[in-house]
Design a protein around this motif. Structure first.
Motif, short mmCIF file in Angstrom:
data_model
loop_
_atom_site.label_atom_id
_atom_site.label_comp_id
_atom_site.label_asym_id
_atom_site.label_seq_id
_atom_site.Cartn_x
_atom_site.Cartn_y
_atom_site.Cartn_z
N ILE A 80 -27.66 66.09 10.61
CA ILE A 80 -26.65 65.26 11.28
C ILE A 80 -25.67 64.69 10.26
N GLU A 81 -26.17 64.23 9.12
CA GLU A 81 -25.28 63.69 8.08
C GLU A 81 -24.34 64.77 7.56
N ARG A 82 -24.85 65.99 7.35
CA ARG A 82 -23.98 67.09 6.90
C ARG A 82 -22.91 67.41 7.94
N ASP A 83 -23.32 67.45 9.20
CA ASP A 83 -22.36 67.74 10.27
C ASP A 83 -21.28 66.66 10.36
N ARG A 84 -21.68 65.40 10.26
CA ARG A 84 -20.70 64.31 10.30
C ARG A 84 -19.72 64.40 9.15
N ALA A 85 -20.22 64.72 7.97
CA ALA A 85 -19.34 64.87 6.80
C ALA A 85 -18.37 66.03 7.01
N ARG A 86 -18.87 67.12 7.54
CA ARG A 86 -18.02 68.29 7.79
C ARG A 86 -16.95 67.96 8.84
N TRP A 87 -17.35 67.24 9.90
CA TRP A 87 -16.37 66.87 10.94
C TRP A 87 -15.33 65.90 10.40
N ALA A 88 -15.75 64.97 9.56
CA ALA A 88 -14.81 64.03 8.97
C ALA A 88 -13.82 64.75 8.06
N ALA A 89 -14.32 65.72 7.30
CA ALA A 89 -13.43 66.48 6.42
C ALA A 89 -12.46 67.33 7.23
#
Length: 112
Positions: free
Chosen positions: A99-108
């Motif tokens: 989830i943290e990786r996905d959130r970082a990817r979406w933010a980027a």
């Protein structure tokens, strides 16, 4: 990840705290040892919750899981209970990281 792992550790602290009377009354473990095992692991759960911001907290959480499973040597039902919490812990860590990786990817992607 931290919130899911904290939830698992908090519930586990309650269960491990309640394991002390079971160890003492049903498994005939000496009182000091039963209290140290159950309440000691419950306290470690709470300390790990507070330290989850660091890698030390995560490692302490891993050690608590081993300790909970290790209680199965004294009370065989704890093999099941400890294994169940270890599976929940692993799920919280793995899914939380995803989830943290996905959130970082979406933010980027949002920032582009």
């Amino acid at each position: 990840m931290k919130h899911m792992a904290m939830a698992v550790l908090c519930f586990e602290a309650v269960i491990l705290g309640l394991a002390s009377p079971v160890l003492i009354m049903i498994e005939n473990v000496p009182v000091p040892l039963g209290l140290a095992a159950g309440l000691g692991l419950a306290l470690l759960c709470l300390v790990a919750c507070g330290l989850l911001r660091t890698t030390a907290g995560e490692w302490l959480g891993h050690l608590v899981q081993l300790g909970a499973i290790g209680l199965g040597l004294v009370a065989p039902i704890m093999f099941f209970v400890g294994g169940m919490f270890a599976a929940l812990w692993a799920g919280a860590i793995l899914l939380g990281r995803k989830i943290e990786r996905d959130r970082a990817r979406w933010a980027a992607a949002e920032g582009e």
